[in-house]
Design a protein around this motif. Structure first.
Motif, PDB file in Angstrom:
ATOM      1  N   ASP A 116       0.832  -1.210   0.000  1.00  0.00           N
ATOM      2  CA  ASP A 116       0.000   0.000   0.000  1.00  0.00           C
ATOM      3  C   ASP A 116       0.864   1.257   0.000  1.00  0.00           C
ATOM      4  N   LEU A 117       2.034   1.189   0.618  1.00  0.00           N
ATOM      5  CA  LEU A 117       2.915   2.358   0.605  1.00  0.00           C
ATOM      6  C   LEU A 117       3.436   2.590  -0.815  1.00  0.00           C
ATOM      7  N   SER A 118       3.895   1.535  -1.457  1.00  0.00           N
ATOM      8  CA  SER A 118       4.384   1.709  -2.827  1.00  0.00           C
ATOM      9  C   SER A 118       3.292   2.251  -3.745  1.00  0.00           C
ATOM     10  N   HIS A 119       2.076   1.732  -3.574  1.00  0.00           N
ATOM     11  CA  HIS A 119       0.968   2.236  -4.401  1.00  0.00           C
ATOM     12  C   HIS A 119       0.734   3.719  -4.164  1.00  0.00           C
ATOM     13  N   ALA A 120       0.821   4.106  -2.894  1.00  0.00           N
ATOM     14  CA  ALA A 120       0.506   5.499  -2.550  1.00  0.00           C
ATOM     15  C   ALA A 120       1.501   6.481  -3.161  1.00  0.00           C
ATOM     16  N   PHE A 127       9.013   4.487  -4.954  1.00  0.00           N
ATOM     17  CA  PHE A 127       8.496   3.242  -4.386  1.00  0.00           C
ATOM     18  C   PHE A 127       9.263   2.902  -3.122  1.00  0.00           C
ATOM     19  N   TYR A 128       8.696   1.958  -2.363  1.00  0.00           N
ATOM     20  CA  TYR A 128       9.367   1.497  -1.163  1.00  0.00           C
ATOM     21  C   TYR A 128      10.076   0.201  -1.549  1.00  0.00           C
ATOM     22  N   ALA A 129      11.403   0.193  -1.447  1.00  0.00           N
ATOM     23  CA  ALA A 129      12.180  -0.855  -2.108  1.00  0.00           C
ATOM     24  C   ALA A 129      12.065  -2.269  -1.519  1.00  0.00           C
ATOM     25  N   PRO A 130      12.149  -2.471  -0.194  1.00  0.00           N
ATOM     26  CA  PRO A 130      12.106  -3.862   0.276  1.00  0.00           C
ATOM     27  C   PRO A 130      10.768  -4.526  -0.071  1.00  0.00           C
ATOM     28  N   ASP A 131      10.837  -5.640  -0.743  1.00  0.00           N
ATOM     29  CA  ASP A 131       9.613  -6.248  -1.289  1.00  0.00           C
ATOM     30  C   ASP A 131       9.491  -7.730  -0.929  1.00  0.00           C
ATOM     31  N   SER A 133       8.068 -11.345  -0.391  1.00  0.00           N
ATOM     32  CA  SER A 133       7.068 -11.995  -1.242  1.00  0.00           C
ATOM     33  C   SER A 133       5.675 -11.863  -0.658  1.00  0.00           C
ATOM     34  N   SER A 134       5.610 -11.609   0.643  1.00  0.00           N
ATOM     35  CA  SER A 134       4.314 -11.443   1.294  1.00  0.00           C
ATOM     36  C   SER A 134       3.860  -9.991   1.265  1.00  0.00           C
ATOM     37  N   GLN A 135       4.469  -9.160   0.414  1.00  0.00           N
ATOM     38  CA  GLN A 135       4.243  -7.719   0.508  1.00  0.00           C
ATOM     39  C   GLN A 135       2.800  -7.277   0.345  1.00  0.00           C
ATOM     40  N   LYS A 136       1.976  -8.098  -0.285  1.00  0.00           N
ATOM     41  CA  LYS A 136       0.570  -7.716  -0.427  1.00  0.00           C
ATOM     42  C   LYS A 136      -0.169  -7.825   0.899  1.00  0.00           C
ATOM     43  N   ALA A 137       0.425  -8.484   1.866  1.00  0.00           N
ATOM     44  CA  ALA A 137      -0.283  -8.699   3.129  1.00  0.00           C
ATOM     45  C   ALA A 137       0.491  -8.202   4.340  1.00  0.00           C
ATOM     46  N   CYS A 138       1.817  -8.336   4.346  1.00  0.00           N
ATOM     47  CA  CYS A 138       2.558  -8.068   5.586  1.00  0.00           C
ATOM     48  C   CYS A 138       2.620  -6.576   5.875  1.00  0.00           C
ATOM     49  N   THR A 139       2.783  -6.256   7.153  1.00  0.00           N
ATOM     50  CA  THR A 139       2.795  -4.853   7.553  1.00  0.00           C
ATOM     51  C   THR A 139       4.229  -4.328   7.591  1.00  0.00           C
ATOM     52  N   LEU A 140       4.351  -3.025   7.450  1.00  0.00           N
ATOM     53  CA  LEU A 140       5.680  -2.409   7.504  1.00  0.00           C
ATOM     54  C   LEU A 140       6.265  -2.547   8.906  1.00  0.00           C
ATOM     55  N   GLY A 141       5.414  -2.522   9.928  1.00  0.00           N
ATOM     56  CA  GLY A 141       5.897  -2.742  11.296  1.00  0.00           C
ATOM     57  C   GLY A 141       6.491  -4.130  11.445  1.00  0.00           C
ATOM     58  N   GLY A 142       5.831  -5.113  10.876  1.00  0.00           N
ATOM     59  CA  GLY A 142       6.349  -6.484  10.901  1.00  0.00           C
ATOM     60  C   GLY A 142       7.662  -6.577  10.135  1.00  0.00           C
ATOM     61  N   ASN A 143       7.757  -5.860   9.025  1.00  0.00           N
ATOM     62  CA  ASN A 143       8.998  -5.840   8.232  1.00  0.00           C
ATOM     63  C   ASN A 143      10.158  -5.287   9.044  1.00  0.00           C
TER      64      ASN A 143
ATOM     65  N   THR B 331     -14.743   8.366 -23.565  1.00  0.00           N
ATOM     66  CA  THR B 331     -13.484   7.950 -22.936  1.00  0.00           C
ATOM     67  C   THR B 331     -13.787   7.125 -21.700  1.00  0.00           C
ATOM     68  N   ARG B 332     -12.910   6.152 -21.476  1.00  0.00           N
ATOM     69  CA  ARG B 332     -13.083   5.303 -20.303  1.00  0.00           C
ATOM     70  C   ARG B 332     -11.950   5.601 -19.328  1.00  0.00           C
ATOM     71  N   VAL B 333     -12.312   5.839 -18.082  1.00  0.00           N
ATOM     72  CA  VAL B 333     -11.283   6.034 -17.056  1.00  0.00           C
ATOM     73  C   VAL B 333     -11.315   4.835 -16.124  1.00  0.00           C
ATOM     74  N   GLU B 334     -10.150   4.506 -15.545  1.00  0.00           N
ATOM     75  CA  GLU B 334     -10.108   3.383 -14.605  1.00  0.00           C
ATOM     76  C   GLU B 334     -10.580   3.855 -13.236  1.00  0.00           C
ATOM     77  N   LEU B 335     -11.331   3.019 -12.597  1.00  0.00           N
ATOM     78  CA  LEU B 335     -11.789   3.298 -11.243  1.00  0.00           C
ATOM     79  C   LEU B 335     -10.821   2.574 -10.305  1.00  0.00           C
ATOM     80  N   ALA B 336     -10.170   3.325  -9.409  1.00  0.00           N
ATOM     81  CA  ALA B 336      -9.256   2.664  -8.475  1.00  0.00           C
ATOM     82  C   ALA B 336     -10.052   1.677  -7.618  1.00  0.00           C
ATOM     83  N   GLY B 337      -9.507   0.514  -7.417  1.00  0.00           N
ATOM     84  CA  GLY B 337     -10.184  -0.487  -6.596  1.00  0.00           C
ATOM     85  C   GLY B 337     -11.462  -0.996  -7.231  1.00  0.00           C
ATOM     86  N   SER B 338     -11.476  -1.088  -8.565  1.00  0.00           N
ATOM     87  CA  SER B 338     -12.726  -1.491  -9.231  1.00  0.00           C
ATOM     88  C   SER B 338     -13.107  -2.931  -8.890  1.00  0.00           C
TER      89      SER B 338
END
Ligand SMILES: Cc1cc2nc3c(=O)[nH]c(=O)nc-3n(C[C@H](O)[C@H](O)[C@H](O)COP(=O)(O)OP(=O)(O)OC[C@H]3O[C@@H](n4cnc5c(N)ncnc54)[C@H](O)[C@@H]3O)c2cc1C
Ligand code: SF4
Ligand code: SF4
Lengths: 467, 412
Positions: A116-120, A127-131, A133-143, B331-338
């Motif tokens: 979520d941080l990298s997405h933000a 981006f936030y570099a350490p990745d 494999s569990s990055q979609k779930a694990c927390t930064l605090g846990g990291n 035009t089509r825009v992407e919805l975040a979290g669609s």
């Protein structure tokens, strides 16, 4: 649980911040190390530093042991509850507090999920570099607590290289603000000390993390080998030739099959005995130069195919396959034991052979994925935890693999931590004096050893320092 | 009945506890509570089956709190069949009668009476228009389809269209648009009042005997309508929830039951209407009829929101986007979290009103950020949820079913 204490905690957290009834606590009895189980007395879900500190002061007065928990994806039992203890979960601390684009850092709550941080910050070209494999779930605090690594840490370094500051609540409930020490710390580097301490020194509530600039060009290459050995040798060749990919990963045949049978369907050819996944990043000319070094080397080692991911979608698929490999192995058996073994890179091939032999001798099925660049091997042993006898064989194999690593000049853990799992092995590597010294450092923070007791440092060593 | 047997134990063993599903789960994100996550729910199921815990009210609560959005299933590398696991557990809970009396009574009326009979449902919908107008979409309309809508132009195939219970009571206009678009794509469209409710809402809620009864009716009705060679017609659904259920219909019957094979055959014939239209020759026929218009231009930009039961349960993601890409001047825009759930989930939005609003709030935020003027979906529950949300937030956004948009673009 003492009714007075419970009342106090409820006043701080409200109903939504407490998990009290048995049927709601049961899912907290383990983390990713699923065979180790202990029901927590209570689970607390504070929303910020202040709530955490107030709760921890009450728990300090009542001398209650505490275990911190992020997403519970840890694989060494770090977040397994302890007897008569409470869990403090960070799952409601998910706010990104500040993003400083110019100075390239972010301040986040500890429960923010890595990806979520990298997405933000994606839009900012960061981006936030350490990745992990569990990055979609694990927390930064846990990291931070585990000093986690990931495929791209080969180039960018593990978590500790990216932690600029922390806000910590000590076991006594004191708030220690170490987030100002952004440049060089004055005095002792407490942030560095806390990183990797596996929840033993307190609960981190806020983290200041370094953001990295997204490289202009990123290419993912896939090299296919008939033999796992060739892939391992190829890694040494690459490093010797100073081709410095940002990630070097290997998947063996069993893993490939499992991934291809799963929703991930990364597109790894099933006829390959091993897949070598490489990532090149940098400016266009740099990437091209690396590719020129890489191609002949890989072919000379006998790769029967070498290709570049065509588009971002294929890149994403290839990496999702690698990162979901552990879960995909779940198709093979109800449970998985992930070893975390580290050896000097040049010994990688030997250790892979030895691991396979160790498992075969015990009638166990093993699949290998590894962060080859770091010499970090993850043999995944499938088992069924309901079969106690099989579990014993698995644990025995785990011990044998660790001993083989130590004998080859490696160490106990690459990135998953010691936790509960390897606490016995600490005594293989460290002398009593070493362990006693670690205990003294721990007791400076936590004289009662109430934070995550029984993990990381053998309690016996601590008892000895006291007597 | 032994409470332990209400779990599909073998399926629960597929979970390796990796946690990769956590962050996709709407109820976990909302509460931060492990028992309200996919991994936590499976942990509870497994603990129940192993005799570690009882099927008490807390257990039932966690099971009912799940939206059955199946986002967790889309991301699970271990292939856990979460939807099937949950439906099985809920059926068991219904049999154990672990729910409070008022809940059971409401369920009896909803599943036993309203969703079993077109007349009763029609009456209920009429009452809802009077007593709960805020919950009804702006353009609510009852309409039943004629038994035959001829293909426009050359007839290339014939299909059976599922009108659905809620669709024909509230979204009659959408059904009409769907039939029109199919006809313009060269399909002869058949409908039959015998094919009323597919039973998906029953199955999601654990009313398995009701679901089975409706499934048998649907199978018989669909088998009765054949093409010239005597083969049953493909069944087309414009409601993601119904389509998903029909595609997995066989799960309701034991393998030895003859209905199992008949259900599987119906599943094999079932398509979301977007799947059918994205194929050739339908796609080209539709594309040829597309005309830019000021009406269409006013809707631009548009955003597609994947209904959970389309993307997660049916794996259909590409086709609706491919069809939307045909629209001229839009035009089509992407919805975040669609792919995130909007919080509708059938009756869930009624039983968990505040949580449902909270989930919708996140979606509305994404809608605002996207700048879209039209939100496109293809499921009645999502449609109503978005409609109510857009109204509540006072946004100048139209909510349309994909079929309505395609109909508008191909109208001559
Ligand atoms: C599929 C899969 C793949 C994985 N891949 C990798 C990988 O590539 N690299 C890697 O390094 N690891 C990997 N792991 C292991 C695990 O994801 C990491 O250790 C991760 O950092 C744990 O984060 P978590 O939020 O789940 O923490 P938890 O498991 O909840 O906790 C881990 C430890 O940190 C402590 N802790 C948690 N939060 C805090 C806090 N705020 N303050 C103080 N202590 C805290 C806990 O007490 C515990 O000791 C993987 C795990 C899985 C299941
Ligand atoms: S992703 Fe799948 S295997 Fe992993 S915890 Fe979730 S349900 Fe279980
Ligand atoms: S179906 Fe949806 S709500 Fe239910 S556990 Fe899975 S992700 Fe969560």
């Amino acid at each position: 649980m003492d009714p007075g204490l419970l009342r106090g905690l409820r006043e701080i957290l409200g109903e939504a911040g407490l998990v009290e009834r048995r049927n709601q606590r049961v899912p907290y009895e383990c983390d990713g190390l699923a065979f180790a189980r202990q029901l927590p007395e209570l689970v607390l879900l504070p929303r910020n530093t202040d709530e955490t500190a107030r709760c921890m002061r009450l728990l300090d007065e009542a001398h209650v042991p505490i275990v911190a928990r992020g997403a519970g994806t840890g694989l060494s039992g770090g977040a397994t509850p302890v007897e008569h203890g409470v869990l403090i979960g960070t799952s409601r601390m998910r706010a990104i507090l500040e993003i400083d684009e110019r100075n390239r850092f972010a301040r986040v709550q500890a429960g923010v999920v890595n990806v979520d941080l990298s997405h933000a910050v994606e839009q900012l070209g960061l981006f936030y570099a350490p990745d992990p494999s569990s990055q979609k779930a694990c927390t930064l605090g846990g990291n931070v607590a585990e000093n986690s690594g990931g495929p791209h840490c080969f180039r960018h370094g593990t978590t500790t290289r990216h932690v600029l500051g922390l806000v910590i609540v000590t076991p006594q409930g004191e708030v220690l603000d170490l987030s100002k020490a952004r440049a060089e710390p004055e005095g002792l580097d407490l942030v560095g000390f806390f990183t990797g301490s596996e929840g033993m020194l307190g609960v981190a509530t806020e983290l200041t993390l370094r953001l990295t600039q997204t490289p202009p060009v990123v290419e993912t290459w896939l090299a296919l080998f008939r033999e796992l050995d060739e892939a391992c040798e190829c890694v040494s060749d690459l490093i010797r030739a100073r081709a410095e990919p940002s990630a070097i990963e290997i998947l063996d045949q069993l893993t490939i099959e499992a991934v291809e049978a799963s929703v991930l369907r990364a597109g790894y050819p099933k006829e390959a005995g091993a897949v070598l996944l490489l990532e090149l990043e940098g400016r266009e000319s740099e990437v091209a130069a690396q590719a020129r070094i890489l191609e002949p080397l890989v072919r000379a080692r006998g790769a029967f195919e070498l290709r570049r991911a065509r588009d971002p979608a294929e890149r994403t698929r290839l990496w999702a396959g690698r990162k979901g490999a552990y879960g995909a192995m779940g198709r093979v058996a109800p449970d998985l034991y992930v070893c975390d073994a580290v050896v000097p890179r040049r010994k990688l091939r030997e250790l892979v052979r030895e691991t396979t032999a160790i498992c075969e001798a015990r009638g166990l099925k093993v699949a290998n994925v590894f962060h080859a660049g770091d010499g970090n091997l993850h043999p995944n042993i499938s088992y069924d935890r309901r079969d106690k006898e099989e579990l014993a064989r698995v644990l025995d194999a785990g011990d044998a693999i660790l001993k083989a690593c130590l004998a080859a000049g490696g160490t106990l853990s690459g990135e998953h931590g010691i936790g509960l799992e390897k606490i016995g092995a600490m005594e293989w590597l460290f002398t009593r004096e070493d362990l006693a010294a670690m205990c003294r450092a721990r007791e400076a923070w936590d004289p009662e050893c109430r934070m995550n007791p029984g993990k990381l440092i053998p309690m016996r060593a601590c008892m000895e320092t006291r007597t | 009945m032994d409470a332990r047997t209400i779990i599909d134990y073998a399926k629960s063993l597929d979970c390796v506890h990796c946690g990769l599903c956590l962050n996709t789960c709407p109820t976990y994100r909302l509460t931060g509570r492990e028992p309200s996550s996919p991994r936590g729910r499976i942990h509870l199921m497994r603990s129940l089956a192993e005799g570690e815990i009882q099927a008490d009210a807390d257990f039932a609560h966690e099971m009912d709190f799940c939206l059955l959005c199946r986002h967790c299933e889309s991301v699970c590398p271990s292939g856990v069949k979460f939807g099937a696991l949950m439906e099985h557990t809920r059926a068991g809970l219904a049999a154990l009668e672990k729910r409070p009396l008022h809940v059971r009574l409401a369920r009896a009326i909803g599943f036993g009476v309203l969703l079993r009979d077109r007349g009763a449902l029609s009456l209920a919908a009429a009452l809802a228009r009077v007593f709960a107008p805020a919950r009804m979409p702006l353009r609510a309309e009852r309409a039943y389809q004629p038994t035959l809508t001829p293909a426009e132009g050359e007839r290339t195939s014939a299909v059976l269209m599922l009108e659905g219970c809620v669709m024909s009571e509230i979204f009659g206009g959408v059904n009409r648009a769907t039939a029109a678009v199919l006809a313009r794509a060269g399909c002869e469209v058949r409908a039959t009042p015998q094919l009323f409710c597919c039973g998906s809402l029953h199955a999601h809620s654990g009313e398995s005997s009701g679901a089975r009864a409706l499934a048998r009716e649907a199978i018989e009705a669909s088998e009765a309508l054949c093409d010239e060679r005597g083969a049953p017609l493909p069944l087309v659904s414009n409601s993601a929830g119904c389509g998903a259920h029909l595609k997995e219909l066989a799960a309701l019957f034991e393998e030895a039951d003859p209905w199992h094979a008949r259900a599987a055959a119906l599943s094999a014939r079932t398509l979301d209407f977007s799947q059918l239209l994205a194929r050739e020759p339908q796609r080209s026929l539709l594309a040829a009829r597309m005309r830019a218009s000021s009406e269409l231009a006013e809707l631009s930009p548009i955003a597609w929101d994947d209904p959970c039961h389309l993307c997660h349960a049916q794996g259909v993601r590409r086709e609706p986007r491919a069809l939307l890409a045909l629209l001229p001047g839009v035009t089509r825009v992407e919805l975040a979290g669609s792919e995130d759930c909007c919080g509708s989930a059938g009756a869930w939005s009624l039983t968990h009103a505040s949580e449902s609003s909270a989930l919708l709030e996140g979606k509305l935020e994404a809608l605002r950020a996207s700048g879209a003027r039209t939100l496109v979906t293809s499921n009645p529950g999502c449609h109503m949820q978005w409609d109510a949300g857009v109204r509540r937030a006072g946004l100048d956004v139209r909510v349309l079913h994909l079929a309505e948009l395609l109909e508008l673009a191909t109208r001559n």
